[in-house]
Scaffold this active site. Structure first.
Site, mmCIF file in Angstrom:
data_model
loop_
_atom_site.group_PDB
_atom_site.id
_atom_site.type_symbol
_atom_site.label_atom_id
_atom_site.label_comp_id
_atom_site.label_asym_id
_atom_site.label_seq_id
_atom_site.Cartn_x
_atom_site.Cartn_y
_atom_site.Cartn_z
ATOM 1 N N SER A 292 0.807 -1.216 0.000
ATOM 2 C CA SER A 292 0.000 0.000 0.000
ATOM 3 C C SER A 292 0.840 1.266 0.000
ATOM 4 O O SER A 292 0.316 2.361 -0.205
ATOM 5 C CB SER A 292 -0.901 0.023 1.239
ATOM 6 O OG SER A 292 -0.085 0.053 2.412
ATOM 7 N N THR B 86 2.220 2.285 2.727
ATOM 8 C CA THR B 86 1.999 2.875 4.054
ATOM 9 C C THR B 86 3.297 3.390 4.657
ATOM 10 O O THR B 86 3.323 4.455 5.297
ATOM 11 C CB THR B 86 1.353 1.845 4.997
ATOM 12 O OG1 THR B 86 0.071 1.488 4.479
ATOM 13 C CG2 THR B 86 1.200 2.393 6.400
ATOM 14 N N SER C 1 -3.186 5.936 3.908
ATOM 15 C CA SER C 1 -2.178 5.573 2.903
ATOM 16 C C SER C 1 -2.855 5.068 1.637
ATOM 17 O O SER C 1 -2.325 5.231 0.524
ATOM 18 C CB SER C 1 -1.243 4.486 3.445
ATOM 19 O OG SER C 1 -0.572 4.931 4.593
ATOM 20 N N ASN C 2 -4.039 4.469 1.802
ATOM 21 C CA ASN C 2 -4.721 3.846 0.671
ATOM 22 C C ASN C 2 -5.258 4.845 -0.346
ATOM 23 O O ASN C 2 -5.530 4.468 -1.488
ATOM 24 C CB ASN C 2 -5.868 2.969 1.181
ATOM 25 C CG ASN C 2 -5.383 1.828 2.042
ATOM 26 O OD1 ASN C 2 -4.179 1.627 2.190
ATOM 27 N ND2 ASN C 2 -6.305 1.079 2.615
ATOM 28 N N HIS D 225 12.455 -4.949 -45.807
ATOM 29 C CA HIS D 225 13.115 -6.218 -45.453
ATOM 30 C C HIS D 225 14.638 -6.056 -45.400
ATOM 31 O O HIS D 225 15.377 -7.029 -45.593
ATOM 32 C CB HIS D 225 12.752 -7.338 -46.430
ATOM 33 C CG HIS D 225 11.293 -7.591 -46.558
ATOM 34 N ND1 HIS D 225 10.611 -8.486 -45.765
ATOM 35 C CD2 HIS D 225 10.360 -7.036 -47.392
ATOM 36 C CE1 HIS D 225 9.332 -8.486 -46.112
ATOM 37 N NE2 HIS D 225 9.155 -7.616 -47.088
ATOM 38 N N SER E 277 36.332 2.594 -28.968
ATOM 39 C CA SER E 277 36.925 1.308 -28.622
ATOM 40 C C SER E 277 38.154 1.509 -27.757
ATOM 41 O O SER E 277 38.913 2.466 -27.957
ATOM 42 C CB SER E 277 37.291 0.531 -29.890
ATOM 43 O OG SER E 277 38.014 -0.648 -29.572
ATOM 44 N N LYS F 14 38.096 4.259 -33.910
ATOM 45 C CA LYS F 14 36.722 3.790 -34.044
ATOM 46 C C LYS F 14 35.777 4.724 -33.285
ATOM 47 O O LYS F 14 36.047 5.118 -32.150
ATOM 48 C CB LYS F 14 36.608 2.372 -33.478
ATOM 49 C CG LYS F 14 35.310 1.651 -33.818
ATOM 50 C CD LYS F 14 35.422 0.179 -33.418
ATOM 51 C CE LYS F 14 34.228 -0.623 -33.898
ATOM 52 N NZ LYS F 14 33.016 -0.266 -33.171
ATOM 53 N N GLU G 76 22.434 4.103 -29.310
ATOM 54 C CA GLU G 76 22.537 2.907 -28.480
ATOM 55 C C GLU G 76 21.954 3.161 -27.092
ATOM 56 O O GLU G 76 21.239 2.311 -26.534
ATOM 57 C CB GLU G 76 23.994 2.468 -28.371
ATOM 58 C CG GLU G 76 24.529 1.852 -29.648
ATOM 59 C CD GLU G 76 26.011 1.560 -29.613
ATOM 60 O OE1 GLU G 76 26.514 0.924 -30.559
ATOM 61 O OE2 GLU G 76 26.682 1.964 -28.637
#
Length: 462
Positions: free
Chosen positions: A100, A102, A136-137, A184, A314, A320, A327
């Site tokens: 909950s 709480t 709390s609910n 494709h 790299s 590189k 990413e």
């Protein structure tokens, strides 16, 4: 630590040692000791919402004549400090706690009560005063909605608009740049970069609308339902007053839920929002992967574009450079998709009158909002805004693309076109050169029919 480093606090279960400097009390301390599970605590946006909700509750109870004005003022000042982030270190409760939430509600009640007591010069009770008219609910579901709504309006929606705007700007710049289309992952008819990027922009604009479409339901608050939805111990006007105060404070049209039983028993709106966030994540993943393919190479890949070089790629291969921003965006998308799975399962955990996975819903939902906002800005600012186009590579690929013969179908037919394409593939020759040999059509007319830019506009090129 010695005894002087602790103080003794009491709650309904008895005495407990609490760090002497802590603003929290016994119930928070019990939660700290009970849930040494992940080390993850509730996010900043959620603590902000807790502070705002307690601020609004104190104001509503004061206006209803239920709370002393001096006590209310002290609670509101303390709650505002919590909302502003001044006491985030005082919220140590693990995400994986009572379902909950709480423990997090009582954490806020105890911290605010301590601060308010110091300011008012009189005791302010965490339950009787700070938590007056609340449970709390209903507090925790309210905070999920408030924090998510603020995250959308302040972070994600502006970030999506920003990203779409950058894409649209680049599309306008590249309106006449033609490239080989791909279906494709195989060569297809040509498109302009503007058309390709325009598709991305539409994805993001649609994602904006999907996410924004949840706001009307997100603005409905559980506050006022208290323990089970009946509103026990809350003034009949409390819910409306809390919602009005929060609306005035945030500029978001918060209102009491139409059905408090629904607002406590389920988290369907959170599940809905998470689904829309997942859709945005899927869009980002698609765009990030397109950028990675287009940037691939520079010699053995497509090398259609060059993304900004941001860092060495790299630790072993000198020179590189990798597509680090796409990413990172793709990893964000994966995380958000995983978060959605968690929220989906958690949303099913409404047992009768209460969902009992509220903290993990809050954590994952807010993380998804923040990650998507940050990734969208990074993708726009650090990748799309600055990529350069390798036009020579684009033109070379277009000249050797036998699929352009598709435009001759109305003139020479599909079978003859297939033969021309196969010969061009086999001999590695430009399609225009082979078409002159095989069709008997004038070279100038073929050049007109096979012009890549005109082919991006559709229609029959007869």
């Amino acid at each position: 630590m010695s005894d002087k480093d602790f103080r003794v606090e009491r709650d309904s279960m008895g005495e407990l040692k609490v760090p002497a400097s802590a603003l929290w009390g016994a119930q928070t301390q019990r939660a700290v000791e009970n849930f040494p599970i992940s080390g993850l605590t509730m996010p900043r946006g959620f603590i902000r919402a807790l502070g705002l909700t307690k601020w609004a509750a104190a104001g509503a109870n004061r206006d209803l004549g239920l709370l002393d004005a001096a006590v209310s003022k002290a609670i509101q000042q303390a709650a505002e400090a919590v909302a502003a982030g001044s006491h985030d270190g005082e919220f140590p409760v693990d995400v994986f706690q009572t379902g909950s939430g709480t423990s997090s509600n009582m954490n806020a009640n105890e911290v605010i009560a301590t601060l308010a007591s110091q300011a008012a010069g009189q005791p302010v009770h965490p339950n009787d005063h700070v938590n007056m008219g609340q449970s709390s609910n209903d507090v925790i579901p309210t905070c999920i909605h408030v924090s998510a709504a603020l995250g959308l309006t302040e972070e994600l929606l502006p970030a999506l608009d920003h990203l779409a705007g950058i894409i649209e700007t680049r599309a306008a710049e590249l309106e006449r740049v033609v490239k080989t289309g791909r279906t494709h992952l195989m060569d297809a008819m040509p498109v302009t970069l503007a058309q390709e990027l325009g598709g991305w922009a539409t994805q993001i604009r649609n994602g904006y609308q999907r996410v924004a479409g949840v706001l009307p339901r997100l603005s409905a608050l559980a506050q006022g339902g208290t323990a089970v939805g009946t509103g026990i111990n809350a003034h009949p006007e409390f819910a409306a007053r809390v919602a009005a105060l929060l609306a005035d404070r945030t500029g978001i049209a918060f209102r009491p839920a139409d059905d408090f039983f629904e607002a406590l028993a389920c988290q369907d709106t959170a599940v809905e929002l998470s689904g829309q966030l997942k859709t945005v994540a899927v869009s980002l993943m698609k765009i990030a992967n397109d950028l990675r393919w287009m940037n691939s190479g520079p010699l053995a890949g497509l090398s259609e574009i060059a993304l900004p070089a941001l860092q060495p790629g790299s630790s072993i291969m000198p020179g590189k450079v990798n597509p680090v921003i796409p990413e990172a965006a793709a990893m964000v998308a994966a995380q958000v998709i995983g978060n959605d799975a968690t929220i989906t399962v958690a949303g099913q955990s409404g047992s009768f009158q209460l969902n009992v996975m509220l903290p993990v819903i809050a954590y994952n939902l807010l993380q998804s909002v923040s990650l998507l906002a940050n990734a969208s800005r990074a993708l726009g600012d650090a990748a799309i805004a600055g990529f350069s186009v390798n036009e020579a590579n684009l033109q070379d690929a277009l000249a050797r693309n036998p699929i352009l013969v598709t435009a001759l179908n109305p003139v020479i037919g599909y079978e003859k076109g297939a033969a021309v394409a196969k010969k061009a593939y086999a001999q590695g020759r430009p399609i225009l050169e082979v078409a002159v040999e095989e069709t008997g059509l004038d070279a100038e007319e073929l050049a007109r029919l096979l012009d890549p830019l005109s082919l991006t506009q559709g229609g029959i090129k007869g």
